[in-house]
Design a protein around this motif. Structure first.
Motif, short mmCIF file in Angstrom:
data_model
loop_
_atom_site.label_atom_id
_atom_site.label_comp_id
_atom_site.label_asym_id
_atom_site.label_seq_id
_atom_site.Cartn_x
_atom_site.Cartn_y
_atom_site.Cartn_z
N LYS A 86 0.83 -1.19 0.00
CA LYS A 86 0.00 0.00 0.00
C LYS A 86 0.87 1.25 0.00
N LEU A 90 1.02 4.61 -2.86
CA LEU A 90 0.59 5.96 -2.46
C LEU A 90 1.65 7.01 -2.80
N LYS A 91 1.18 8.23 -2.98
CA LYS A 91 2.07 9.35 -3.28
C LYS A 91 1.68 10.55 -2.43
N ASP A 93 0.72 13.43 0.07
CA ASP A 93 0.11 13.51 1.40
C ASP A 93 -0.51 12.19 1.84
N GLU A 94 -1.04 11.41 0.88
CA GLU A 94 -1.63 10.12 1.24
C GLU A 94 -0.55 9.19 1.79
N ARG A 95 0.62 9.18 1.15
CA ARG A 95 1.72 8.34 1.63
C ARG A 95 2.19 8.82 3.00
N LYS A 96 2.28 10.13 3.16
CA LYS A 96 2.72 10.71 4.43
C LYS A 96 1.77 10.30 5.55
N ALA A 97 0.47 10.38 5.29
CA ALA A 97 -0.53 10.00 6.29
C ALA A 97 -0.44 8.50 6.60
N PHE A 98 -0.26 7.68 5.58
CA PHE A 98 -0.14 6.24 5.78
C PHE A 98 1.09 5.92 6.63
N GLU A 101 0.61 6.85 10.29
CA GLU A 101 -0.25 5.87 10.96
C GLU A 101 0.50 4.55 11.18
#
Length: 109
Positions: A86, A90-91, A93-98, A101
């Motif tokens: 996963k 992702l790239k 901000d989505e990757r940063k959030a993942f 978490e």
């Protein structure tokens, strides 16, 4: 002789007071600088409090936390999170959030 006695008394008083000041400064310096173990204990205690751990669960967590090499655990988490398919998809901000978490998740024991 009359002049010598007050002079000796003044000299001994000055010596005693300077010794007391040095001792007090040494105690203050020792109290101000916490040891590495004290810092580790404070950090682990804060983490246990954030996770609302109680009783045996808290004791087990504290034992592991205090004996664990934190940097190695963090690096292992980084590797695991980066290896997650996963994360690769992702790239931005989505990757940063993942990653945030994933890295904050409780490690597998």
């Amino acid at each position: 002789m009359k002049k010598l006695l007050p002079l000796l008394a003044a000299a001994s008083l000055a010596f005693a007071s300077s010794f007391a000041v040095q001792a007090a400064e040494g105690d203050a310096a020792a109290k101000k600088a916490p040891t590495a173990q004290q810092n580790k204990m404070k950090t682990c205690n804060a983490e246990a409090g954030e996770k609302n751990l109680k009783g045996d669960e808290r004791k087990a967590f504290m034992k592991e936390c205090l004996s664990a090499n934190k940097q190695a655990r963090q690096q292992d988490k980084m590797k695991a999170c980066n290896a997650d398919p996963k994360a690769k998809a992702l790239k931005g901000d989505e990757r940063k959030a993942f990653m945030k978490e994933c890295l904050s998740a409780q490690p597998a024991a």
